[in-house]
Design an enzyme around this catalytic site. Structure first.
Site, PDB file in Angstrom:
ATOM      1  N   GLU A   1      -9.104  -5.344   5.199  1.00 14.46           N
ATOM      2  CA  GLU A   1      -9.391  -3.734   3.916  1.00 14.46           C
ATOM      3  C   GLU A   1      -8.731  -4.299   3.001  1.00 14.46           C
ATOM      4  OE1 GLU A   1      -7.520  -4.931   6.782  1.00 14.46           O
ATOM      5  OE2 GLU A   1      -7.459  -3.222   8.224  1.00 14.46           O
TER       6      GLU A   1
ATOM      7  N   PHE B   1       5.868   1.547  15.686  1.00 14.27           N
ATOM      8  CA  PHE B   1       4.752   0.053  15.820  1.00 14.27           C
ATOM      9  C   PHE B   1       3.913   0.622  14.695  1.00 14.27           C
ATOM     10  CE2 PHE B   1       0.490  -1.270  17.610  1.00 14.27           C
ATOM     11  CZ  PHE B   1       0.186  -2.075  17.063  1.00 14.27           C
ATOM     12  N   GLN B   2       3.447  -0.117  13.822  1.00 16.28           N
ATOM     13  CA  GLN B   2       2.213  -0.088  12.770  1.00 16.28           C
ATOM     14  C   GLN B   2       2.690   1.151  11.904  1.00 16.28           C
ATOM     15  OE1 GLN B   2      -1.383  -0.292  14.346  1.00 16.28           O
ATOM     16  NE2 GLN B   2      -1.328  -2.415  14.159  1.00 16.28           N
TER      17      GLN B   2
ATOM     18  N   LYS C   1      -0.878  11.023  12.545  1.00 18.13           N
ATOM     19  CA  LYS C   1      -1.525  10.530  13.588  1.00 18.13           C
ATOM     20  C   LYS C   1      -2.011  12.600  13.793  1.00 18.13           C
ATOM     21  CE  LYS C   1      -2.823   8.812  17.536  1.00 18.13           C
ATOM     22  NZ  LYS C   1      -2.941   7.376  18.161  1.00 18.13           N
TER      23      LYS C   1
ATOM     24  N   MET D   1      -9.846 -22.824 -13.764  1.00 16.85           N
ATOM     25  CA  MET D   1      -9.139 -22.595 -14.773  1.00 16.85           C
ATOM     26  C   MET D   1      -7.666 -23.057 -14.869  1.00 16.85           C
ATOM     27  SD  MET D   1      -9.516 -20.489 -17.320  1.00 16.85           S
ATOM     28  CE  MET D   1     -11.035 -19.482 -17.812  1.00 16.85           C
TER      29      MET D   1
END
Lengths: 193, 594
Positions: free
Chosen positions: B80, B142-143, B192, B501
């Site tokens: 993602e 959950f999640q 949802k 760097m």
């Protein structure tokens, strides 16, 4: 959390001199207390965005009060912060940038009406009861709860008055204090304008 | 107040305001599920590409996408974070809003770096995150994650949509907010159960946000003051930032500079806003900018800042920056004005509108003496690198620049190669340079190229992605996504076996203690890596090989090509203003060479 105050930059000093202003070299701008009034969308999360901005941008936040206004869709926030003029200007612009803020105003000290509410509980004896009531009378405080050992006062006024009341009561053994923080509005009319 | 913001819509009203009386209260249109409203709204908004990754909380949306065959394309990214960077690359290359769709919990938190990057670099993005059903929010489901809370300080605004009826107006508002004013990322959280709820679909035509102030017309007296200051100046300098590109004002800026004969220094994000092959161009200013651009800053008597924010990488030590200059600041975001440097004349407004008003008021300037001084500086200390037969990274960038001509969009990652690209690639068009400037996100470059290539298909533009060996591996998994879509991205990996760097700072400021910056032991075989993902892999270790590899890469038309360039580890980016030093106090070369 104390915000770090930046001194005048070399350029600012050069410019101010060029404009004929007197500049004390290296003198930092003096920070002072500012009362900011914000009208805000009255929906959940809007207050979080404002408070979050202060910690995320490293600005000092002394007190915040919030409540609904004459319009139920709008709430009014009174924020007390301290900082230099430049720093506070930056706060105002960042507040203004939020989508939930409808208006943002820095209230000048001589142009605002402000009040703070304080609840103060104190233990008393026969010996000091009369003195406590005298002090309460001077500050126009009211007793709103009483038991054989304790009294609870309510006092309203500018922060300085509330500070003074708490100071007068301290020697007598304060049990508990709860303060609302400042609520402020711009004055409708200033005499001498 | 609790911590979960809802969309600011009450029934049939926007932002809490009741609908005007006499207007039909019930919107007309077909009833459908929230998930279908989502798909239809994106179509109505004209979305072309969605970078996404499915999961439980957004499964209904993916189901509707399979059923409805929407007009937009879904790019299944493999992480993602890369999806968010790809959307930013898409947005920066095309000027449109980038769209991301992810699930709740880890799907949402993986987008955080990309959102922060877009916020710092003012990229228009709408990130849709799944959320657990409203009844479960706050219960450690959950999640579940409070993504609105997590992203509060890195978004322009965010919404949680709790009713399907609010979804279409919220999507309309999100795109409007992301696109207008100073662009930025907007998060829209989608519980949802809301996606399953039915409502009438009607995509609104207009947006009313009473707390949202889009810039007003510039004040005429400020335009007049700015024009006066420009006329009075003997040694003016244009300091041009990414706001000029975002505001589509590059053409006007170029016209202004040429008309008034004012030299132009750009920031990292301003590269391309003014053609670098014009004699008035000084290239980039600041920490790794050209010596002559920084000398111009230190000696000019007027700075005209256009869509720039006086970043610390530009100014170095503030007290010593541009000591003789007065400042005109043309800026869309009032909170950027006089934040770091005091503006004598702040012209607030859309950069394009300001320059349109300013252009007729400036006169061809008498800056000949000033330009001659700058030419002398340019001749005295140009950008150089060692020509000793070794494959120097700057050489590679020069060759890539020459091969691509003016017809490329270049994305870079973060580090030495990013600065060499800024210095040695010649940018002549706006939106031809895309990089992570404000946040400095390693792993940004390649997925951004993927997004840019998706947005520029059929435009006849070559997308080039220049990376280091450190950052490239942070999102290398997207190689397969680019290969599957046959995107002919030219990927350069400057492999010096170090986090270059950081190594440079360790050498200069930490007594050469190269603590944990060596990568040679943990680097993969980049050629095999490319091949494993279905791309072409090529390697070069000498200048001659580099020329051949670049030619071979440009012949590949049907898949990405990864060109690995083995470059010396000790190469450093010069000139350099050390952190906190004055801009004219530059290190021009390695101490041992002085």
């Amino acid at each position: 959390m104390p915000a770090t105050e930046r001194k005048l930059t070399q350029q600012q000093i050069l410019r101010m001199k060029a404009n004929g202003e007197t500049v004390l070299h290296d003198a930092p701008e003096t920070p002072r207390r500012h009362v900011i009034s914000v009208r805000l969308e009255n929906h959940v999360g809007a207050l979080n965005r404002v408070v979050n901005l202060f910690s995320a941008r490293n600005f000092n936040l002394e007190s915040v009060t919030v409540g609904v206004t004459e319009d139920p869709e709008v709430s009014c926030l009174t924020i007390v912060t301290s900082g230099t003029r430049r720093r506070v200007k930056q706060v105002l612009r960042l507040l203004d940038r939020l989508l939930d803020t409808l208006s943002v105003e820095d209230l000048a000290p001589d142009r605002l009406v402000e009040r703070e509410l304080c609840l103060l509980r104190i233990g008393y004896t026969k010996g000091n009861r009369a003195e406590l009531m005298d002090v309460a009378d001077i500050f126009r405080a009211r007793v709103i709860d009483v038991t054989p050992e304790t009294m609870t006062f309510e006092v309203t006024g500018p922060t300085a008055k509330v500070n003074a009341f708490v100071g007068m009561m301290r020697p007598h053994g304060i049990l508990e204090v709860a303060r609302s923080g400042r609520v402020a509005m711009r004055r409708a009319l200033v005499y001498g304008d | 107040m609790n911590s979960t913001p809802t969309a600011p819509f009450k029934a049939h009203s926007f932002n809490g305001r009741p609908a005007p009386e006499g207007v039909p209260q019930e919107p007309k249109g077909p009833r459908m599920s929230g998930a279908e409203i989502f798909v239809r709204s994106l179509e109505a908004e004209g979305v072309e590409v969605v970078f996404g990754h499915p999961g439980g909380a957004v499964i209904k949306i993916y189901d509707e996408m399979a059923r409805l065959k929407p007009r937009f394309e879904h790019v299944l990214v493999r992480h993602e974070q890369a999806g968010t960077h790809a959307a930013e690359g898409y947005a920066k290359a095309t000027g449109k809003v980038g769209t991301v769709l992810v699930t709740s919990g880890p799907g949402a938190t993986n987008t955080v770096t990309g959102i922060a990057d877009a916020f710092m670099d003012s990229a228009p993005l709408v990130v849709f995150t799944g959320q657990v059903p409203t009844a479960l929010i706050g219960g450690d489901a959950f999640q579940e994650t409070d993504i609105i809370g997590i992203t509060r300080s890195i978004t322009k605004h965010s919404f949680q949509v709790r009713r399907a009826a609010d979804l279409a107006p919220t999507i309309k508002a999100a795109y409007h907010i992301a696109r207008t004013g100073r662009p930025g990322p907007v998060v829209v959280d989608l519980p949802k159960d809301m996606l399953a709820e039915e409502a009438v679909f009607e995509y609104p035509e207009t947006v009313t946000l009473r707390g949202y102030r889009v810039p007003e017309e510039p004040l005429p007296e400020k335009i007049r003051q700015a024009a006066r200051m420009i006329r009075a100046s003997e040694r003016p300098l244009l300091y041009v930032g990414g706001g000029t590109v975002n505001g589509n004002a590059s053409g006007l800026l170029t016209a202004l500079a040429r008309k008034a004969r004012i030299p132009v220094a750009t920031t990292l994000h301003g590269l391309g806003a003014f053609p670098e092959n014009d004699p008035l161009s000084l290239g980039m200013l600041g920490m790794h900018g050209t010596w002559y651009a920084n000398m111009a800053v230190q000696h000019c008597d007027l700075i005209i800042a256009v869509g720039a924010r006086f970043d610390d990488r530009v100014t170095g030590k503030l007290e010593a920056w541009a000591p003789h200059a007065r400042v005109i600041h043309i800026e869309i975001d009032p909170s950027c004005v006089s934040k770091n440097v005091y503006a004598d004349c702040a012209v607030m407004g859309d950069v394009r509108r300001v320059l349109e008003a300013l252009l007729p008021r400036v006169e061809p300037g008498d800056t000949g003496a000033w330009l001659a001084r700058i030419e002398a500086w340019k001749a005295r200390c140009p950008l150089t690198f060692a020509q000793d037969g070794k494959l120097r990274p700057q050489y590679v960038i020069r060759r890539l620049s020459r091969r691509a001509g003016g017809n490329a969009v270049v994305t870079t990652d973060v580090g030495q190669h990013q600065m060499w690209t800024a210095q040695f690639f010649t940018f002549v068009r706006p939106r031809s340079h895309i990089t992570s400037g404000g946040l400095g996100t390693m792993g940004f470059g390649f997925p951004a190229a993927l997004g840019a290539a998706m947005g520029l298909r059929g435009a006849g533009v070559t997308v080039v992605s220049i990376n280091g060996d450190g950052g490239f591996l942070m999102n290398a998994q997207e190689l397969r996504v680019a290969a599957r879509r046959r995107l002919p991205i030219k990927i350069a990996v400057m492999n010096n076996g170090y986090l270059g760097m950081v190594r440079q700072w360790q050498e200069l400021f930490h007594e050469e203690r190269y603590s944990h910056t060596g990568l040679a032991d943990t680097n993969p075989d980049f050629v095999k890596l490319a091949e494993a993902f279905g791309c072409v892999g090529l390697r070069a270790a000498t200048p001659g090989e580099a020329d051949e590899v670049i030619e071979a890469a440009w012949r590949v038309r049907d898949r990405p090509v990864l060109m690995e360039f083995i470059v010396p580890e000790e190469e450093m980016v010069f000139p350099m203003v050390p952190s906190g030093a004055a801009t004219d106090d530059m290190i021009l070369r390695r101490f041992s060479e002085e």
